[in-house]
Write an enzyme that holds these catalytic residues in place. Structure first.
Site, PDB file in Angstrom:
ATOM      1  N   HIS A   1      -6.516  -7.405  -0.445  1.00  0.00           N
ATOM      2  CA  HIS A   1      -6.205  -5.888  -0.811  1.00  0.00           C
ATOM      3  C   HIS A   1      -5.462  -5.371  -2.048  1.00  0.00           C
ATOM      4  CE1 HIS A   1      -6.950  -6.227   3.709  1.00  0.00           C
ATOM      5  NE2 HIS A   1      -8.285  -5.709   3.336  1.00  0.00           N
TER       6      HIS A   1
ATOM      7  N   ASP B   1      -4.628 -12.896   3.546  1.00  0.00           N
ATOM      8  CA  ASP B   1      -5.906 -12.567   4.200  1.00  0.00           C
ATOM      9  C   ASP B   1      -7.069 -12.622   3.482  1.00  0.00           C
ATOM     10  OD1 ASP B   1      -4.677 -10.649   2.399  1.00  0.00           O
ATOM     11  OD2 ASP B   1      -4.746  -8.869   3.634  1.00  0.00           O
TER      12      ASP B   1
ATOM     13  N   HIS C   1       0.927  -1.146   0.044  1.00  0.00           N
ATOM     14  CA  HIS C   1      -0.094   0.088   0.131  1.00  0.00           C
ATOM     15  C   HIS C   1       1.063   1.393  -0.048  1.00  0.00           C
ATOM     16  CE1 HIS C   1      -3.675  -2.293   0.382  1.00  0.00           C
ATOM     17  NE2 HIS C   1      -3.312  -2.486   1.669  1.00  0.00           N
TER      18      HIS C   1
ATOM     19  N   ASP D   1      -2.482 -10.553  -2.183  1.00  0.00           N
ATOM     20  CA  ASP D   1      -3.044 -10.012  -0.982  1.00  0.00           C
ATOM     21  C   ASP D   1      -4.517  -9.586  -1.153  1.00  0.00           C
ATOM     22  OD1 ASP D   1      -2.055  -8.474   1.739  1.00  0.00           O
ATOM     23  OD2 ASP D   1      -3.785  -7.481   0.765  1.00  0.00           O
TER      24      ASP D   1
END
Lengths: 226, 321
Positions: free
Chosen positions: B166, B253, B127, B164
């Site tokens: 996200h 995740d 991120h 991931d």
């Protein structure tokens, strides 16, 4: 929420005596579909859209054998012959909500903004509304959207906001969607965090129903389908 | 059998968030425990962590950002750039050590001391933007490794595969105009999950148009959707790009028992994904693959997920659960 804040101020205009080919060129160059028509004092006298121009064009392809003749004929058509007179307008002091309702009821794509004397001040269209709503939805900022189905009663929102506040999470926006289910509202808190597991648990502990994302509805067609 | 490197350093535990924050040192402890089981650790080549040379960090992050991060850290600031980014005195050092460790792994692959590697690092990176910390991330480890491989080892084409749950906004933005780094991400649909980017029409810009690919997955979906998306979106893109090395942003995740997302991947689903990636590396990069930890918060699952991940790196795609 005033039109003056969201409208385009640099308005591309034409005069009633301009040819429609000039109007078409201006639309192409500026990638717009609506041209307010103004007199020498900048007073609005009409509006011309890409659709008006297309309707004025002959159905034959311009590259046809007598294209030059057609072109000359087209070049003679003046804007005032095809424009809409007395278009729907708004004042800079109207609100975005006014414009939303007007666009929905009149089905136009853009509204010229004029002052009390009818002088052109700007133009506001669907694209400006989209920008405003991307802004209020907060989706330009990173965050996570949740959806809670709640009873439509006073105090519910406070409990939601309190729970978010206790988790020290910033709120990007909270939207409320009308549900067709009697007495219910769908509340969409957009939280500016990646970290939502705890607040979700908190909502559940408070007795709220977290809606399955696949059943979320920001909008649904009304039952009559219009 | 491959020679698989493994990066772990107890100093990665020094970056602390807070007791209720999901990105905690216990994540790495769980992963390391999983890898110690059944003699797996003994089959791996240890990789050392060391502080990254600042010039590599600066290939991705603005100098002003790096300084701002360091200053904030040493002056006792505990929340940096976004409320998600909690830190302690050691955060800057830990981030530097994590990035440096990943570079060491990349170097070992290029020197053919190992074929591939898994880097169990904290803080995560995908991120992190050029000039902003976000979503628990500070330095974009995979982006820095990609630039290092290009500059130091003259690698022409790097493919980054990010699973991931996200979207890796930082990695995408860093390389979106770059045709030499292909970025693929599969993640929960951005209208339902952080960070709100990674829509399927985001495909890169300018010269990089066509070198970013996103597969957003709707909440509630899992193994089947991932299979379909990887076959439809990833495999042909890698085939067309022909990378010289694959870098993986490995987040765990999307697991069904991880409450950070609505995606329901099974443990077997994760293995299947990794088998595909390893087999792509076999076909296109002579097995060269660098995998770097991102998210993953279900502490009771991280051990088995990491163990399977590393076992597939060692043994290839074949008959792993």
């Amino acid at each position: 929420m005033f039109v003056s804040k969201s409208m385009a101020r640099k308005v591309i205009t034409v005069t009633p005596e301009d040819g429609i080919l000039t109007a078409r060129e201006k639309m192409k160059t500026h990638q717009i579909r609506h041209l307010p028509v103004v007199d020498p004092e900048d007073r609005l006298v009409g509006i011309v859209t890409d659709r008006d121009i297309r309707s004025a064009m002959p159905s034959i392809v311009l590259e046809d054998y007598d294209s030059r003749k057609e072109r000359e004929k087209l070049a003679k058509i003046r804007v005032h012959e095809i424009m809409t007179r007395n278009p729907v307008t708004v004042l800079p002091t109207h609100t975005l909500q006014d414009v939303l309702m007007l666009i929905q009821s009149t089905r136009v794509g853009a509204l010229p903004v004029v002052d009390e004397d009818g002088r052109i001040k700007g133009i506001i269209g669907v694209r400006d509304l989209i920008r405003a709503f991307i802004n209020v939805l907060g989706i330009g900022e990173p965050g996570t959207l949740l959806c809670i189905l709640v009873e439509d009663k006073i105090g519910t929102m406070k409990r939601i906001v309190d729970a978010v506040t206790e988790e020290q999470i910033s709120i990007g926006s909270i939207l409320v969607a009308r549900s067709w289910e009697e007495g219910k509202r769908a509340v969409f808190p957009y939280l500016l965090t990646q970290n939502v597991s705890r607040v979700k648990q908190k909502f559940t502990d408070l007795g709220f129903t977290l809606l399955d994302p696949l059943e979320w509805y920001l909008d649904q067609l009304p039952p009559d389908g219009r | 059998m491959k020679r698989t490197g493994y990066l772990y350093d107890s100093n990665f535990l020094l970056h602390e968030t807070s007791s209720w924050h999901p990105e905690v040192p216990e994540r790495l402890k769980a992963i390391h425990q999983g890898i110690q089981k059944d003699g797996l650790l003994e089959r791996l080549v240890p990789i050392k962590a060391s502080r990254a040379d600042m010039r590599w960090i600066e290939t991705v992050h603005e100098k002003a950002y790096i300084d701002r991060f360091n200053d904030a850290c040493v002056s006792g600031v505990r929340v940096f750039d976004s409320p998600d980014n909690q830190m302690c005195d050691m955060t800057f050092e830990t981030a530097l050590l994590a990035a440096g460790g990943v570079l060491n792994a990349a170097e070992m692959i290029m020197k053919e001391a190992i074929d591939n590697a898994f880097c169990a690092v904290r803080p995560p990176g995908h991120h992190a933007e050029r000039a902003a910390a976000m979503g628990f991330c500070y330095f974009n480890n995979v982006a820095i490794a990609a630039r290092y491989l290009q500059i130091e080892w003259k690698i022409q084409r790097v493919a980054i595969i990010d699973f991931d749950v996200h979207h890796g906004n930082g990695t995408q933005h860093i390389f979106e105009e770059d045709a030499t780094v292909f970025y693929y991400s599969i993640h929960e649909h951005p209208s339902f999950a952080y960070p709100g980017t990674g829509r399927d029409f985001e495909e890169g810009t300018g010269k990089g148009k066509g070198f970013t690919k996103n597969s957003p997955v709707l909440p509630g979906q899992g193994d089947e959707a991932y299979r379909a998306f990887l076959q439809r979106d990833l495999v042909p893109a890698i085939e067309a790009f022909v990378p010289e090395i694959i870098v993986v942003s490995a987040g765990f995740d999307a697991h069904e028992e991880d409450d950070m997302s609505g995606i329901r991947l099974s443990t077997e689903g994760f293995s299947w994904i990794m088998e595909q990636i390893v087999s792509l590396a076999e076909t296109y990069t002579r097995g060269r693959l660098l995998s770097v930890l991102e998210g993953g918060y279900a502490l009771h699952r991280l051990g088995e997920l990491a163990r399977n991940h590393v076992t597939i790196l060692l043994e290839g795609g074949a008959d792993v659960r």
